[in-house]
Design a protein around this motif. Structure first.
Motif, PDB file in Angstrom:
ATOM      1  N   GLY A  92       0.793  -1.242   0.000  1.00 43.91           N
ATOM      2  CA  GLY A  92       0.000   0.000   0.000  1.00 43.91           C
ATOM      3  C   GLY A  92       0.819   1.283   0.000  1.00 43.91           C
ATOM      4  O   GLY A  92       0.252   2.379  -0.007  1.00 43.91           O
ATOM      5  N   LEU A  93       2.142   1.151   0.011  1.00 40.65           N
ATOM      6  CA  LEU A  93       2.958   2.383   0.054  1.00 40.65           C
ATOM      7  C   LEU A  93       3.008   3.083  -1.296  1.00 40.65           C
ATOM      8  O   LEU A  93       3.237   4.290  -1.369  1.00 40.65           O
ATOM      9  N   PHE A  94       2.844   2.345  -2.363  1.00 41.84           N
ATOM     10  CA  PHE A  94       2.667   2.971  -3.662  1.00 41.84           C
ATOM     11  C   PHE A  94       1.201   2.851  -4.022  1.00 41.84           C
ATOM     12  O   PHE A  94       0.669   1.744  -4.134  1.00 41.84           O
ATOM     13  N   ASP A  95       0.539   3.981  -4.181  1.00 33.10           N
ATOM     14  CA  ASP A  95      -0.895   3.952  -4.460  1.00 33.10           C
ATOM     15  C   ASP A  95      -1.264   5.175  -5.286  1.00 33.10           C
ATOM     16  O   ASP A  95      -1.048   6.308  -4.853  1.00 33.10           O
ATOM     17  N   VAL A  96      -1.771   4.931  -6.459  1.00 32.56           N
ATOM     18  CA  VAL A  96      -2.154   6.061  -7.316  1.00 32.56           C
ATOM     19  C   VAL A  96      -3.501   6.642  -6.910  1.00 32.56           C
ATOM     20  O   VAL A  96      -3.865   7.733  -7.345  1.00 32.56           O
ATOM     21  N   PHE A  97      -4.246   5.892  -6.072  1.00 31.22           N
ATOM     22  CA  PHE A  97      -5.586   6.355  -5.699  1.00 31.22           C
ATOM     23  C   PHE A  97      -5.542   7.082  -4.363  1.00 31.22           C
ATOM     24  O   PHE A  97      -4.788   6.721  -3.461  1.00 31.22           O
ATOM     25  N   TYR A  98      -6.363   8.067  -4.244  1.00 30.16           N
ATOM     26  CA  TYR A  98      -6.482   8.769  -2.976  1.00 30.16           C
ATOM     27  C   TYR A  98      -7.857   9.412  -2.915  1.00 30.16           C
ATOM     28  O   TYR A  98      -8.584   9.462  -3.908  1.00 30.16           O
ATOM     29  N   LEU A  99      -8.180   9.871  -1.715  1.00 28.62           N
ATOM     30  CA  LEU A  99      -9.462  10.545  -1.548  1.00 28.62           C
ATOM     31  C   LEU A  99      -9.225  12.037  -1.425  1.00 28.62           C
ATOM     32  O   LEU A  99      -8.277  12.463  -0.772  1.00 28.62           O
ATOM     33  N   SER A 100     -10.081  12.785  -2.064  1.00 24.46           N
ATOM     34  CA  SER A 100      -9.908  14.235  -1.988  1.00 24.46           C
ATOM     35  C   SER A 100     -10.053  14.689  -0.539  1.00 24.46           C
ATOM     36  O   SER A 100     -10.674  14.030   0.276  1.00 24.46           O
ATOM     37  N   LYS A 101      -9.449  15.813  -0.230  1.00 24.64           N
ATOM     38  CA  LYS A 101      -9.415  16.305   1.143  1.00 24.64           C
ATOM     39  C   LYS A 101     -10.830  16.539   1.666  1.00 24.64           C
ATOM     40  O   LYS A 101     -11.773  16.726   0.916  1.00 24.64           O
ATOM     41  N   ASN A 102     -10.953  16.551   2.968  1.00 27.95           N
ATOM     42  CA  ASN A 102     -12.219  16.775   3.668  1.00 27.95           C
ATOM     43  C   ASN A 102     -13.163  15.570   3.571  1.00 27.95           C
ATOM     44  O   ASN A 102     -14.305  15.637   3.987  1.00 27.95           O
ATOM     45  N   SER A 103     -12.654  14.489   3.000  1.00 30.09           N
ATOM     46  CA  SER A 103     -13.500  13.312   2.952  1.00 30.09           C
ATOM     47  C   SER A 103     -13.371  12.555   4.271  1.00 30.09           C
ATOM     48  O   SER A 103     -12.286  12.381   4.790  1.00 30.09           O
ATOM     49  N   GLU A 104     -14.510  12.119   4.795  1.00 33.71           N
ATOM     50  CA  GLU A 104     -14.461  11.379   6.061  1.00 33.71           C
ATOM     51  C   GLU A 104     -14.032   9.935   5.849  1.00 33.71           C
ATOM     52  O   GLU A 104     -13.753   9.210   6.798  1.00 33.71           O
ATOM     53  N   THR A 105     -13.997   9.500   4.610  1.00 38.76           N
ATOM     54  CA  THR A 105     -13.651   8.104   4.332  1.00 38.76           C
ATOM     55  C   THR A 105     -12.267   7.987   3.714  1.00 38.76           C
ATOM     56  O   THR A 105     -11.974   7.055   2.986  1.00 38.76           O
ATOM     57  N   ARG A 106     -11.386   8.887   4.087  1.00 39.26           N
ATOM     58  CA  ARG A 106     -10.102   8.963   3.405  1.00 39.26           C
ATOM     59  C   ARG A 106      -9.213   7.751   3.644  1.00 39.26           C
ATOM     60  O   ARG A 106      -8.276   7.506   2.902  1.00 39.26           O
ATOM     61  N   HIS A 107      -9.463   6.971   4.679  1.00 36.35           N
ATOM     62  CA  HIS A 107      -8.596   5.823   4.952  1.00 36.35           C
ATOM     63  C   HIS A 107      -9.115   4.526   4.333  1.00 36.35           C
ATOM     64  O   HIS A 107      -8.534   3.476   4.529  1.00 36.35           O
ATOM     65  N   GLU A 108     -10.197   4.652   3.611  1.00 31.61           N
ATOM     66  CA  GLU A 108     -10.713   3.458   2.944  1.00 31.61           C
ATOM     67  C   GLU A 108      -9.666   2.926   1.968  1.00 31.61           C
ATOM     68  O   GLU A 108      -9.001   3.682   1.281  1.00 31.61           O
ATOM     69  N   LYS A 109      -9.521   1.608   1.906  1.00 28.60           N
ATOM     70  CA  LYS A 109      -8.426   1.047   1.118  1.00 28.60           C
ATOM     71  C   LYS A 109      -8.818   0.734  -0.331  1.00 28.60           C
ATOM     72  O   LYS A 109      -8.159   1.135  -1.265  1.00 28.60           O
ATOM     73  N   ASP A 110      -9.901  -0.026  -0.494  1.00 26.33           N
ATOM     74  CA  ASP A 110     -10.278  -0.405  -1.857  1.00 26.33           C
ATOM     75  C   ASP A 110     -11.137   0.708  -2.449  1.00 26.33           C
ATOM     76  O   ASP A 110     -12.337   0.759  -2.241  1.00 26.33           O
ATOM     77  N   LEU A 111     -10.494   1.523  -3.183  1.00 24.00           N
ATOM     78  CA  LEU A 111     -11.180   2.735  -3.617  1.00 24.00           C
ATOM     79  C   LEU A 111     -11.869   2.592  -4.969  1.00 24.00           C
ATOM     80  O   LEU A 111     -12.712   3.416  -5.321  1.00 24.00           O
TER      81      LEU A 111
END
Lengths: 273, 425
Positions: A92-111
Motif C-alpha cells: 500500500g505504500l505505492f498507491d495512485v488512488f487517494y481521496l480528496s481532502k475533507n473526505s471522512e472516508t479517506r482511509h478506505e483502502k479499496d477505492l
C-alpha cells in the motif's frame, strides 16, 4: 572512437518535465523516426494520464461525481490493473488512488473496482481521485524502450526529468554511460550504467513531494532513493514506495521485485538478505 | 490598425534618433529664421515644474525654443516655478488664468500639467486657438471630455499629444519594435503593477482646510480616478502598444481598503483586460506596500521583457541569443562532440516547485537616460516646427485614457465593460 558519429540529441516537453533523448550508431533517419515515435507516445500517454488536461481520460475520471462505470481502453485498463497490483506488492505504500481532502472516508483502502472483462472502472466513492504522477514517466520509458528496439537503436540514453533514466549499449567514447547523482544534500555519487533503467526519488533542495497515504505534509528525508531495474515502471514504483518505507518494510517489499540495485542516499542496500 | 501603429513607432524612433543626432538642425532652424518656438506651461505644480525644469535644462543645448509664459492659480506653485526661472535666468510672463495667457502671451505651444479634470477645457480652448498642446496624462476625467479633446485636435488641425513619456523612451521603443517584429513570438500577457507605500496626500497649509480638495485632487472622484488615471493609464498604454491593439473588455475590482481617510478613490484595485486574440493584460495597484514597485512584464512565447527595469529574459531552449539552454544531458552531448567522456550530472526529484526562472538577464536597450520625458518635450517642439505629429501618438493617449475610465466603470458596476461605439476612434 570517432567523434563524427551519427550522434542524435533532441529534447521535448511532456508530463510537466523535459524528455531528452541521445542516440548514436544508427542511421540519422532511423534515429529521427524513433524520436518522433517517442514524442507521439508521450503525447498519447499524457492524453491518457494527465490530471490537468480537460481532454485526458484521468481528468475525466477525477471529474466524475457519480459512482458510474467508466469505459477504459486497453492501455489504460492494463495500467490500472498494473498499479493496483503494485499497490499490493508495496504493502500500500505505492498507491495512485487517494481521496480528496475533507473526505471522512479517506482511509478506505479499496477505492475502485476494475472489471477487466467489461473494461470498466468504477469509483467506490465520488471523492476518489487518481494520480499517475508517480509512475507515468516509467510507463513512457517502457514504451520508449519498445520503440528503440523496433528501430534497432543499440546505443541510447533517455532522461525523463533527470530522475527517470534509460540507457543501453555504450557511450560514444566507449564503456558505460557515466552519471553523477546527488543522493544527499551536498553528496554526489557516480554510477556507470549499461543496459538498465534508473529512477531517483527524494529531496531536491530540501523540498519534499512524496505524500504518505492520508498525510497532507510531504515525506521528508535527508536521503534519496535510487532504484536500478530492468523494468522502468517498477523502478518508478519502488523509488516512491521505498522513500516512505521503514527499513523493515523496504526489505519486505523488495522480496516481491527483481531489482538490480537500490541506493538509500549513497549507501547500497544489500538485496535478497 | 497595425500599419499606422508601426508608422507611429517608426516615427517615434526617427524622432528619438533625430533628438540624439539632429540638434544642429534645430539650431540652424532657429538661426536661419530667427524665430523660436514659444512655449508656455499651464499648471506649475509638481509635475508642471518637473517638465519646466527639463525644458529649461535642455535650452543650454538648444536655442530653438523658449519658455515665454507660465500659469497657475495657486500662488505657492507659481512662486516655486518662478524660483526655477530665476535659476535659469529667464523671466516668462506669469498668469493666474490660462485665458489671460492665451490673450496676452502669444505662444506656439502649451504644456498642460493641471489637475486632470481641467485638462479638457483648457486643451480644447488652446487647440481651437491654433495652439499646439502637450497635455499631461491621463487625457481627461470623462469619456466625453476625452472624445471632445480628440475631436478638437482633428477638427482644428492643431497638434495634441498626451504625456505618456514611455512612447519616447528608447528602451521601450526598442523593446516594442522587437516585439512587433516577432523576435519574441506572440505576446500572451502583459502583467503590470504599481505599488506604493504612502497615503498619496499632499500637506494642507495650516488653517486652510478649504484647500484640501484643490491640493489633494487625486483622491476625489470629481477630479480624478486616482490610481487608475494617474498610474494605470501609463501601463495600459504600454499594453496596447505591445499588443498593437486595444482591449475588447475589462473586468475590475477595487476599493478603499487601507487609507480610510475620506478619500473617494480606491487604494487597492486589480483589472483584467482582454484583447481580441485572447491575450490579456493583468494590472494591479495599491498604496500600502511598495515591495513590488512598478513594472510591466511583457510575456511572450520566447521571452519576458521587464520594461521598467530594462530586463529581458529568454524562456525557450534553442531560441536564446547566447545559444541553446544547457541541461546536464545537453552538456554531456557537447562533451561527446568534443571527444570527451564526462559524467552527466543528473538525478533529482521528479517534481519541484515551479518558482520563477532564474535564467540570465540581459538589457533590452543600453543608452537611454531618464524616463523619456526629455525626448517627449523636444519631440513636441519638433512637431510644432513641422506642424505635424503622427496620428497614432494621439490615438495611443486617447485609448489609454478611454480604457482607464472604462476600468473605473467596471469597478463601480461590478460588470465586464466593453467600449461604447461612440467612443471608438
Amino acid at each position: 572512437m570517432q567523434t563524427d558519429i551519427d550522434l542524435f540529441y533532441e529534447t521535448t516537453m511532456g508530463m510537466n518535465t523535459r524528455l531528452e533523448v541521445v542516440m548514436w550508431g544508427q542511421s540519422e533517419l532511423k534515429q529521427q523516426v524513433c524520436f518522433n515515435q517517442i514524442c507521439a507516445a508521450l503525447e498519447y500517454w499524457e492524453r491518457l494520464l494527465s490530471r490537468f488536461d480537460p481532454t485526458a481520460e484521468i481528468y475525466h475520471f477525477n471529474s466524475l461525481v457519480e459512482n458510474e462505470p467508466m469505459q477504459l481502453g486497453d492501455d489504460l485498463l492494463n495500467s490500472f490493473i498494473q498499479v493496483i497490483e503494485y499497490r499490493q506488492k508495496t504493502k500500500g505504500l505505492f498507491d495512485v488512488f487517494y481521496l480528496s481532502k475533507n473526505s471522512e472516508t479517506r482511509h478506505e483502502k479499496d477505492l475502485v473496482d476494475v472489471d477487466p472483462v467489461l473494461k470498466t472502472i468504477v469509483k467506490k466513492s465520488p471523492d476518489v481521485q487518481v494520480d499517475f504522477g508517480g509512475v507515468g514517466k516509467g510507463i513512457l520509458l517502457a514504451r520508449a524502450i519498445e520503440l528503440l528496439d523496433q528501430n534497432e537503436i543499440k546505443n541510447a540514453f533517455i532522461s525523463f526529468g533527470g530522475s527517470s533514466i534509460h540507457c543501453r549499449g555504450i557511450h560514444p567514447k566507449g564503456g558505460a554511460w557515466p552519471f553523477d547523482f546527488q543522493v544527499e544534500q551536498g553528496i554526489d555519487t557516480t554510477l556507470e550504467l549499461y543496459n538498465t533503467n534508473l529512477s531517483v526519488s527524494g529531496l531536491y533542495h530540501g523540498k519534499g513531494h512524496i505524500f504518505e497515504s492520508g498525510e497532507d505534509i510531504p515525506k521528508q528525508s535527508g536521503k534519496s532513493v535510487t532504484i536500478q531495474s530492468q523494468n522502468p515502471i517498477e523502478a518508478e514504483v519502488l523509488s516512491t514506495a521505498l522513500f516512505i518505507a521503514s527499513e523493515q518494510q523496504r526489505h519486505d517489499i523488495l522480496k516481491n521485485f527483481e531489482i538490480e540495485k537500490v541506493l538509500i542516499g549513497s549507501e547500497q542496500l544489500v538485496l535478497n538478505e | 490598425m497595425s500599419n499606422n501603429r508601426r508608422d507611429f513607432i517608426k516615427t517615434s524612433i526617427v524622432a528619438g534618433t533625430g533628438l540624439a543626432l539632429g540638434l544642429s538642425s534645430f539650431q540652424s532652424w532657429g538661426g536661419v529664421f530667427g524665430k523660436k518656438v514659444r512655449l508656455a506651461v499651464i499648471g506649475t505644480g509638481g509635475r508642471g515644474r518637473f517638465l519646466m525644469e527639463h525644458l529649461l535644462n535642455q535650452m543650454s543645448n538648444n536655442d530653438t525654443y523658449e519658455l515665454v509664459a507660465i500659469c497657475d492659480n495657486y500662488q505657492p506653485s507659481m512662486d516655486a516655478a518662478k524660483k526655477i526661472c530665476n535659476k535659469y535666468k529667464i523671466t516668462p510672463k506669469t498668469f493666474d488664468d490660462y485665458k489671460k495667457l492665451m490673450a496676452d502671451a502669444p505662444v506656439d505651444g502649451v504644456i498642460i500639467a493641471t489637475p486632470l479634470y481641467q485638462h479638457a477645457h483648457i486643451t480644447i480652448d488652446c487647440l481651437n486657438a491654433g495652439i499646439h498642446v502637450l497635455c499631461e496624462k491621463s487625457m481627461a476625467r470623462t469619456l466625453s471630455d476625452a472624445k471632445a479633446m480628440y475631436d478638437a485636435s482633428i477638427k482644428s488641425g492643431s497638434i495634441l499629444i498626451i504625456g505618456h513619456q514611455r512612447m519616447f523612451n528608447k528602451k521601450y521603443l526598442n523593446g516594442i519594435e522587437r516585439i512587433h517584429a516577432g523576435e519574441f513570438g506572440p505576446v500572451g500577457q502583459v502583467k503590470a503593477y504599481w505599488h506604493r507605500n504612502k497615503d498619496w496626500r499632499r500637506p494642507i497649509p495650516e488653517g486652510k482646510p478649504e484647500l484640501e480638495r484643490q491640493l489633494n485632487w487625486r483622491l476625489y472622484k470629481e477630479y480624478s480616478a486616482g490610481l487608475l488615471t494617474e498610474l494605470m493609464s501609463h501601463q495600459i498604454q504600454v499594453s496596447n502598444w505591445a499588443f498593437q491593439n486595444t482591449p475588447v473588455s475589462v473586468q475590475a475590482s477595487g476599493g478603499i481598503q487601507f487609507w480610510k481617510d475620506g478619500r473617494e478613490v480606491p487604494d487597492n484595485l486589480a483589472a483584467i483586460f482582454t484583447y481580441a486574440d485572447g491575450s490579456r493584460c493583468i494590472a494591479d495597484y495599491m498604496n500600502m506596500n511598495r515591495n513590488y514597485g512598478v513594472e510591466e512584464h511583457i510575456i511572450a512565447d520566447y521571452a519576458t521583457l521587464r520594461m521598467e527595469t530594462n530586463k529581458l529574459q529568454w524562456d525557450k531552449p534553442n531560441q536564446t541569443v547566447n545559444g541553446p539552454m544547457k541541461t546536464p544531458v545537453s552538456k554531456m552531448v557537447d562533451d561527446i562532440k568534443k571527444g570527451e567522456k564526462k559524467p552527466a550530472a543528473i538525478g533529482g526529484a521528479s517534481w519541484r516547485p515551479e518558482t520563477a526562472k532564474k535564467t540570465k538577464e540581459e538589457s533590452i536597450y543600453e543608452g537611454q537616460k531618464g524616463d523619456g520625458t526629455v525626448e517627449e518635450l523636444l519631440t513636441f517642439v519638433e512637431f510644432i516646427k513641422t506642424k505635424s505629429a503622427p496620428d497614432w501618438m494621439l490615438r495611443e493617449g486617447y485609448n489609454a485614457s478611454l480604457w482607464t475610465l472604462l476600468t473605473e466603470k467596471a469597478i463601480d458596476t461590478g460588470k465586464t465593460v466593453t467600449c461604447p461605439k461612440k467612443y471608438m476612434i
